[in-house]
Write a protein that holds these residues in place. Structure first.
Motif, PDB file in Angstrom:
ATOM      1  N   VAL A 210       0.847  -1.199   0.000  1.00  9.11           N
ATOM      2  CA  VAL A 210       0.000   0.000   0.000  1.00  9.11           C
ATOM      3  C   VAL A 210       0.878   1.243   0.000  1.00  9.11           C
ATOM      4  CG1 VAL A 210      -1.656   1.323   1.376  1.00  9.11           C
ATOM      5  CG2 VAL A 210      -1.972  -1.144   1.084  1.00  9.11           C
ATOM      6  N   LEU A 211       1.922   1.239   0.789  1.00 14.06           N
ATOM      7  CA  LEU A 211       2.829   2.380   0.855  1.00 14.06           C
ATOM      8  C   LEU A 211       3.486   2.637  -0.495  1.00 14.06           C
ATOM      9  CD1 LEU A 211       4.028   4.421   2.877  1.00 14.06           C
ATOM     10  CD2 LEU A 211       5.865   2.801   3.277  1.00 14.06           C
ATOM     11  N   GLY A 212       3.817   1.559  -1.207  1.00 19.90           N
ATOM     12  CA  GLY A 212       4.433   1.706  -2.526  1.00 19.90           C
ATOM     13  C   GLY A 212       3.501   2.267  -3.579  1.00 19.90           C
ATOM     14  N   THR A 213       2.202   2.152  -3.382  1.00 20.84           N
ATOM     15  CA  THR A 213       1.253   2.666  -4.368  1.00 20.84           C
ATOM     16  C   THR A 213       0.931   4.139  -4.164  1.00 20.84           C
ATOM     17  OG1 THR A 213      -0.655   1.980  -3.036  1.00 20.84           O
ATOM     18  CG2 THR A 213       0.182   0.405  -4.664  1.00 20.84           C
ATOM     19  N   ILE A 214       1.308   4.714  -3.033  1.00 14.82           N
ATOM     20  CA  ILE A 214       1.041   6.131  -2.780  1.00 14.82           C
ATOM     21  C   ILE A 214       2.048   6.949  -3.570  1.00 14.82           C
ATOM     22  CG2 ILE A 214       0.985   7.962  -1.054  1.00 14.82           C
ATOM     23  CD1 ILE A 214       0.145   5.868   0.998  1.00 14.82           C
ATOM     24  N   LYS A 215       1.565   7.624  -4.619  1.00 15.92           N
ATOM     25  CA  LYS A 215       2.461   8.390  -5.484  1.00 15.92           C
ATOM     26  C   LYS A 215       2.206   9.884  -5.422  1.00 15.92           C
ATOM     27  CE  LYS A 215       3.229   4.656  -8.699  1.00 15.92           C
ATOM     28  NZ  LYS A 215       3.206   4.190 -10.055  1.00 15.92           N
TER      29      LYS A 215
ATOM     30  N   HIS B 213       1.968  13.458  -3.895  1.00 15.77           N
ATOM     31  CA  HIS B 213       2.724  14.091  -2.815  1.00 15.77           C
ATOM     32  C   HIS B 213       1.960  15.237  -2.160  1.00 15.77           C
ATOM     33  CE1 HIS B 213       6.228  11.691  -3.598  1.00 15.77           C
ATOM     34  NE2 HIS B 213       6.153  11.990  -4.876  1.00 15.77           N
ATOM     35  N   THR B 214       0.663  15.086  -2.059  1.00 18.38           N
ATOM     36  CA  THR B 214      -0.111  16.101  -1.354  1.00 18.38           C
ATOM     37  C   THR B 214       0.085  15.910   0.143  1.00 18.38           C
ATOM     38  OG1 THR B 214      -2.086  14.723  -1.286  1.00 18.38           O
ATOM     39  CG2 THR B 214      -1.844  16.177  -3.186  1.00 18.38           C
ATOM     40  N   GLU B 215      -0.329  16.892   0.907  1.00 22.43           N
ATOM     41  CA  GLU B 215      -0.154  16.824   2.357  1.00 22.43           C
ATOM     42  C   GLU B 215      -0.916  15.634   2.951  1.00 22.43           C
ATOM     43  OE1 GLU B 215      -1.147  19.545   6.243  1.00 22.43           O
ATOM     44  OE2 GLU B 215      -0.632  20.546   4.377  1.00 22.43           O
ATOM     45  N   LYS B 216      -2.111  15.369   2.428  1.00 19.78           N
ATOM     46  CA  LYS B 216      -2.924  14.259   2.924  1.00 19.78           C
ATOM     47  C   LYS B 216      -2.235  12.919   2.684  1.00 19.78           C
ATOM     48  CE  LYS B 216      -7.272  11.891   2.081  1.00 19.78           C
ATOM     49  NZ  LYS B 216      -8.418  11.783   1.182  1.00 19.78           N
ATOM     50  N   HIS B 217      -1.724  12.725   1.476  1.00 19.67           N
ATOM     51  CA  HIS B 217      -1.063  11.458   1.153  1.00 19.67           C
ATOM     52  C   HIS B 217       0.267  11.305   1.873  1.00 19.67           C
ATOM     53  CE1 HIS B 217      -3.819  11.429  -2.459  1.00 19.67           C
ATOM     54  NE2 HIS B 217      -4.076  10.291  -1.843  1.00 19.67           N
ATOM     55  N   THR B 218       0.969  12.406   2.069  1.00 21.50           N
ATOM     56  CA  THR B 218       2.224  12.348   2.811  1.00 21.50           C
ATOM     57  C   THR B 218       1.969  11.959   4.260  1.00 21.50           C
ATOM     58  OG1 THR B 218       3.150  14.053   1.382  1.00 21.50           O
ATOM     59  CG2 THR B 218       4.269  13.663   3.465  1.00 21.50           C
ATOM     60  N   ARG B 219       0.922  12.494   4.836  1.00 19.44           N
ATOM     61  CA  ARG B 219       0.554  12.142   6.220  1.00 19.44           C
ATOM     62  C   ARG B 219       0.176  10.670   6.314  1.00 19.44           C
ATOM     63  NH1 ARG B 219      -4.156  12.401   9.443  1.00 19.44           N
ATOM     64  NH2 ARG B 219      -3.651  12.772  11.624  1.00 19.44           N
ATOM     65  N   GLN B 220      -0.618  10.179   5.340  1.00 21.43           N
ATOM     66  CA  GLN B 220      -0.993   8.762   5.323  1.00 21.43           C
ATOM     67  C   GLN B 220       0.245   7.876   5.174  1.00 21.43           C
ATOM     68  OE1 GLN B 220      -3.753   8.491   2.065  1.00 21.43           O
ATOM     69  NE2 GLN B 220      -5.528   8.958   3.352  1.00 21.43           N
ATOM     70  N   ALA B 221       1.155   8.264   4.302  1.00 18.61           N
ATOM     71  CA  ALA B 221       2.379   7.485   4.097  1.00 18.61           C
ATOM     72  C   ALA B 221       3.217   7.438   5.370  1.00 18.61           C
ATOM     73  CB  ALA B 221       3.187   8.072   2.944  1.00 18.61           C
ATOM     74  N   ASN B 222       3.310   8.553   6.094  1.00 17.92           N
ATOM     75  CA  ASN B 222       4.061   8.572   7.345  1.00 17.92           C
ATOM     76  C   ASN B 222       3.419   7.673   8.397  1.00 17.92           C
ATOM     77  OD1 ASN B 222       6.130  10.275   6.545  1.00 17.92           O
ATOM     78  ND2 ASN B 222       5.005  12.117   7.089  1.00 17.92           N
ATOM     79  N   ILE B 223       2.093   7.684   8.471  1.00 17.27           N
ATOM     80  CA  ILE B 223       1.401   6.817   9.438  1.00 17.27           C
ATOM     81  C   ILE B 223       1.631   5.347   9.103  1.00 17.27           C
ATOM     82  CG2 ILE B 223      -0.892   6.088  10.223  1.00 17.27           C
ATOM     83  CD1 ILE B 223      -1.742   9.060   9.977  1.00 17.27           C
ATOM     84  N   ILE B 224       1.486   4.990   7.822  1.00 21.95           N
ATOM     85  CA  ILE B 224       1.704   3.597   7.407  1.00 21.95           C
ATOM     86  C   ILE B 224       3.147   3.197   7.667  1.00 21.95           C
ATOM     87  CG2 ILE B 224       1.781   2.054   5.415  1.00 21.95           C
ATOM     88  CD1 ILE B 224      -0.636   3.582   4.305  1.00 21.95           C
ATOM     89  N   ASN B 225       4.081   4.088   7.383  1.00 27.03           N
ATOM     90  CA  ASN B 225       5.501   3.801   7.609  1.00 27.03           C
ATOM     91  C   ASN B 225       5.781   3.553   9.089  1.00 27.03           C
ATOM     92  OD1 ASN B 225       8.117   3.428   6.661  1.00 27.03           O
ATOM     93  ND2 ASN B 225       8.673   5.545   7.126  1.00 27.03           N
ATOM     94  N   ASN B 226       5.189   4.359   9.969  1.00 26.14           N
ATOM     95  CA  ASN B 226       5.383   4.167  11.409  1.00 26.14           C
ATOM     96  C   ASN B 226       4.769   2.849  11.885  1.00 26.14           C
ATOM     97  OD1 ASN B 226       6.756   6.579  11.627  1.00 26.14           O
ATOM     98  ND2 ASN B 226       4.929   7.742  12.153  1.00 26.14           N
ATOM     99  N   ILE B 227       3.610   2.483  11.332  1.00 31.86           N
ATOM    100  CA  ILE B 227       2.994   1.199  11.690  1.00 31.86           C
ATOM    101  C   ILE B 227       3.889   0.042  11.257  1.00 31.86           C
ATOM    102  CG2 ILE B 227       1.039  -0.338  11.194  1.00 31.86           C
ATOM    103  CD1 ILE B 227      -0.712   2.203  11.031  1.00 31.86           C
ATOM    104  N   VAL B 228       4.463   0.133  10.057  1.00 35.20           N
ATOM    105  CA  VAL B 228       5.351  -0.928   9.563  1.00 35.20           C
ATOM    106  C   VAL B 228       6.586  -1.042  10.456  1.00 35.20           C
ATOM    107  CG1 VAL B 228       6.869  -1.582   7.647  1.00 35.20           C
ATOM    108  CG2 VAL B 228       4.538  -0.846   7.186  1.00 35.20           C
ATOM    109  N   ILE B 229       7.120   0.071  10.911  1.00 39.85           N
ATOM    110  CA  ILE B 229       8.293   0.040  11.799  1.00 39.85           C
ATOM    111  C   ILE B 229       7.958  -0.677  13.108  1.00 39.85           C
ATOM    112  CG2 ILE B 229       9.809   1.494  13.210  1.00 39.85           C
ATOM    113  CD1 ILE B 229       9.841   3.460  10.838  1.00 39.85           C
ATOM    114  N   VAL B 230       6.794  -0.393  13.670  1.00 42.40           N
ATOM    115  CA  VAL B 230       6.374  -1.068  14.907  1.00 42.40           C
ATOM    116  C   VAL B 230       6.174  -2.557  14.648  1.00 42.40           C
ATOM    117  CG1 VAL B 230       4.513  -1.226  16.609  1.00 42.40           C
ATOM    118  CG2 VAL B 230       5.394   1.010  15.947  1.00 42.40           C
ATOM    119  N   LEU B 231       5.564  -2.916  13.517  1.00 45.86           N
ATOM    120  CA  LEU B 231       5.382  -4.336  13.178  1.00 45.86           C
ATOM    121  C   LEU B 231       6.728  -5.046  13.054  1.00 45.86           C
ATOM    122  CD1 LEU B 231       2.462  -4.230  10.584  1.00 45.86           C
ATOM    123  CD2 LEU B 231       2.395  -5.136  12.905  1.00 45.86           C
ATOM    124  N   ILE B 232       7.689  -4.393  12.425  1.00 45.29           N
ATOM    125  CA  ILE B 232       9.015  -4.996  12.272  1.00 45.29           C
ATOM    126  C   ILE B 232       9.684  -5.183  13.627  1.00 45.29           C
ATOM    127  CG2 ILE B 232      11.341  -4.590  11.343  1.00 45.29           C
ATOM    128  CD1 ILE B 232       9.960  -3.380   8.869  1.00 45.29           C
TER     129      ILE B 232
END
Length: 159
Positions: free
Chosen positions: A106-111, A113-132
Motif C-alpha cells: 500500500v505504501l508503494g502505491t502512494i504516489k 505528494h499532497t499533504e494528505k497522502h504524505t501524512r498517510q504514508a508517514n502513518i503507514i511507515n510508522n505502523i510498519v516500523i512497529v510491526l518490524i
C-alpha cells in the motif's frame, strides 16, 4: 558494477568535478573541439531500489525460515517442552510479516505528494516500523525456545 560497490562501501572515493576527462568530438565541418565528459555520479534512486529489493529478499527468507520452524515444531509435537509458546509465537510472527508486506505494498502505491497522502504514508511507515519491531522480538523468542536437529538422528531435539 564493482566500482560502485567500492564507492558505496568506502574502498574508492567518488569522482569529483575537478577530475573531468576531456575527449575530442569531431563536428560536421571536421573541426576537432574538446568536450568535457561529466563524471559518473552516485544514483540515489538506483541505490534505494536495490536496497529495497535486498530487504524484500531478506523478508522472504525470514518468512521461509518461520515456515520451516513451524514445520519442525509440528513434527516434534506436544512432547516439546515449549510447544504451545513456540507454535503461537511462530504464527504471530508469520501473521505480522504478512500484514507488514501488505502495508508496504500500500505504501508503494502512494504516489501523490499532497499533504494528505504524505501524512498517510508517514502513518503507514510508522505502523510498519512497529510491526518490524514486534517481528524481530518474536523471532528472538523463537530462536531462544526453538527446536534444533540432532547431528546423528536427524530428528528435532530441544536446545
Amino acid at each position: 558494477m564493482m566500482r560502485y560497490f567500492r564507492i558505496i562501501f568506502g574502498d574508492e572515493e567518488e569522482p569529483t568535478n575537478s577530475n573531468t576527462e576531456m575527449t575530442t568530438v569531431e563536428t560536421i565541418d571536421n573541426d576537432i573541439q574538446p568536450q568535457a565528459i561529466p563524471p559518473k555520479t552516485f544514483n540515489y534512486y538506483r541505490y534505494a531500489t536495490k536496497k529495497t529489493m535486498a530487504q524484500g529478499l531478506l523478508d522472504v527468507a525470514l518468512l521461509m525460515s518461520n515456515a520451516s520452524q513451524l514445520k519442525s515444531i509440528m513434527d516434534v509435537g506436544e512432547e516439546h517442552r515449549y510447544f504451545h509458546i513456540l507454535f503461537a509465537t511462530i504464527i504471530v510472527s508469520i501473521v505480522l510479516q504478512i500484514i507488514a508486506a501488505i502495508l508496504l505494498l500500500v505504501l508503494g502505491t502512494i504516489k501523490d505528494h499532497t499533504e494528505k497522502h504524505t501524512r498517510q504514508a508517514n502513518i503507514i511507515n510508522n505502523i510498519v516500523i512497529v510491526l518490524i519491531l514486534f517481528i524481530t522480538v518474536s523471532n528472538v523468542f523463537i530462536t531462544a525456545f526453538g527446536v534444533q536437529f540432532g547431528p546423528a538422528e536427524g530428528y528435532p531435539t530441544e536446545i
